[in-house]
Motif scaffolding. Structure first.
Motif, PDB file in Angstrom:
ATOM      1  N   VAL A 186       0.834  -1.203   0.000  1.00  0.00           N
ATOM      2  CA  VAL A 186       0.000   0.000   0.000  1.00  0.00           C
ATOM      3  C   VAL A 186       0.875   1.262   0.000  1.00  0.00           C
ATOM      4  N   SER A 187       1.968   1.245   0.743  1.00  0.00           N
ATOM      5  CA  SER A 187       2.854   2.408   0.819  1.00  0.00           C
ATOM      6  C   SER A 187       3.463   2.729  -0.545  1.00  0.00           C
ATOM      7  N   VAL A 188       3.972   1.707  -1.215  1.00  0.00           N
ATOM      8  CA  VAL A 188       4.603   1.914  -2.528  1.00  0.00           C
ATOM      9  C   VAL A 188       3.564   2.357  -3.554  1.00  0.00           C
ATOM     10  N   SER A 195      11.164   6.300  -7.205  1.00  0.00           N
ATOM     11  CA  SER A 195      12.292   5.527  -6.678  1.00  0.00           C
ATOM     12  C   SER A 195      12.520   5.861  -5.208  1.00  0.00           C
ATOM     13  N   ALA A 196      12.354   7.141  -4.840  1.00  0.00           N
ATOM     14  CA  ALA A 196      12.471   7.512  -3.429  1.00  0.00           C
ATOM     15  C   ALA A 196      11.373   6.856  -2.614  1.00  0.00           C
ATOM     16  N   ALA A 197      10.142   6.957  -3.109  1.00  0.00           N
ATOM     17  CA  ALA A 197       9.012   6.376  -2.383  1.00  0.00           C
ATOM     18  C   ALA A 197       9.158   4.861  -2.262  1.00  0.00           C
ATOM     19  N   THR A 198       9.705   4.218  -3.294  1.00  0.00           N
ATOM     20  CA  THR A 198       9.827   2.758  -3.289  1.00  0.00           C
ATOM     21  C   THR A 198      11.056   2.297  -2.519  1.00  0.00           C
ATOM     22  N   TYR A 199      12.253   2.744  -2.953  1.00  0.00           N
ATOM     23  CA  TYR A 199      13.480   2.246  -2.337  1.00  0.00           C
ATOM     24  C   TYR A 199      13.603   2.680  -0.877  1.00  0.00           C
ATOM     25  N   LEU A 200      13.241   3.940  -0.582  1.00  0.00           N
ATOM     26  CA  LEU A 200      13.352   4.397   0.800  1.00  0.00           C
ATOM     27  C   LEU A 200      12.325   3.707   1.694  1.00  0.00           C
ATOM     28  N   THR A 201      11.122   3.499   1.160  1.00  0.00           N
ATOM     29  CA  THR A 201      10.112   2.780   1.944  1.00  0.00           C
ATOM     30  C   THR A 201      10.555   1.347   2.187  1.00  0.00           C
ATOM     31  N   LEU A 202      10.994   0.658   1.129  1.00  0.00           N
ATOM     32  CA  LEU A 202      11.453  -0.720   1.281  1.00  0.00           C
ATOM     33  C   LEU A 202      12.675  -0.792   2.202  1.00  0.00           C
ATOM     34  N   GLY A 203      13.614   0.134   2.007  1.00  0.00           N
ATOM     35  CA  GLY A 203      14.807   0.134   2.846  1.00  0.00           C
ATOM     36  C   GLY A 203      14.483   0.374   4.307  1.00  0.00           C
TER      37      GLY A 203
END
Length: 235
Positions: free
Chosen positions: A115-117, A158-166
């Motif tokens: 949901v976040s991504v 990419s910020a929303a995805t990689y930073l959220t996942l990280g």
């Protein structure tokens, strides 16, 4: 009056239950949102246009703006790097992380990650339509693009995805060192993807800066929610 006092006490009690780090992160998220709104206003008014165009020209040969600066291999490397922020790669990355979390029997965090991504992607598309800034045309594009320019979708998504996942994956790491490394990799990927968009001539630098601000703020908000309500810090 009694009702107002009760509400006030509840608000104070809720604030006091937050640990200092959470309060710091909330302040950082508020700062990121403020910077994004300020930058968006300047972009809409055209105050950044001269800087944006000069920056793009600095990355091209003075004799021929078709040719980017740097060695012959650099444009190919930037093309490869920018693909890391494309929908295909990010979708695969998200799907693999969600699959891992499901296999680890962490269904709540898997659903929250998805949901976040997805929310970050939807927000990026909405912001592009809202600002409706055309792509730069002062230099030839080195890759094909079709949508609007601000904020940079690659930078923000990419910020929303990689930073959220990280950030979310770091919560499962056993040591501080591995948690910092996980977040550091996410920040590095976000940074080089954004730079690649400017180098390839498909975004103004303020497009990328806006994407970084919006995407990082979104990821930080998601991290705060997960930190508070979904996962606990490992020992």
């Amino acid at each position: 009056m009694v009702f107002d006092q009760r509400v006030g006490r509840k608000i104070i009690d809720r604030i006091l239950t937050f640990e200092p780090m959470s309060l710091i992160l909330i302040a950082v998220a508020a700062g990121g949102l403020f910077l994004f709104l300020q930058l968006t206003g300047e972009v809409i008014e055209g105050d950044t246009h001269a800087f944006d165009e000069q920056f793009l020209l600095l990355l091209r040969s003075a004799a021929d703006p078709v040719n980017p600066i740097g060695p012959n291999w650099l444009p190919h490397a930037m093309d490869d790097i920018t693909a890391l922020g494309g929908v295909t790669v990010l979708s695969l990355m998200t799907a693999m992380v969600v699959g891992y979390l499901l296999l680890a029997r962490r269904g709540k965090i898997a659903l929250f990650t998805l949901v976040s991504v997805a929310g970050g992607w939807a927000l990026s598309a909405a912001l592009k339509v809202g600002v409706a800034r055309p792509r730069p045309d002062i230099v030839p594009h080195l890759v094909e693009v079709h949508d609007l320019s601000f904020p940079s979708g690659h930078a923000m998504v990419s910020a929303a995805t990689y930073l959220t996942l990280g950030a979310l994956l770091s919560r499962a790491e056993p040591t501080r060192t591995t948690r910092l490394y996980t977040i550091g990799v996410a920040v590095f990927l976000t940074f080089i993807i954004g730079l690649s968009r400017v180098y390839l001539g498909v975004h103004y630098p303020t497009d990328v800066l806006g994407g970084w601000c919006a995407g990082a703020t979104w990821a930080l908000i998601c991290w705060l929610i997960a930190r508070r309500y979904i996962v606990q810090t490992p020992g």
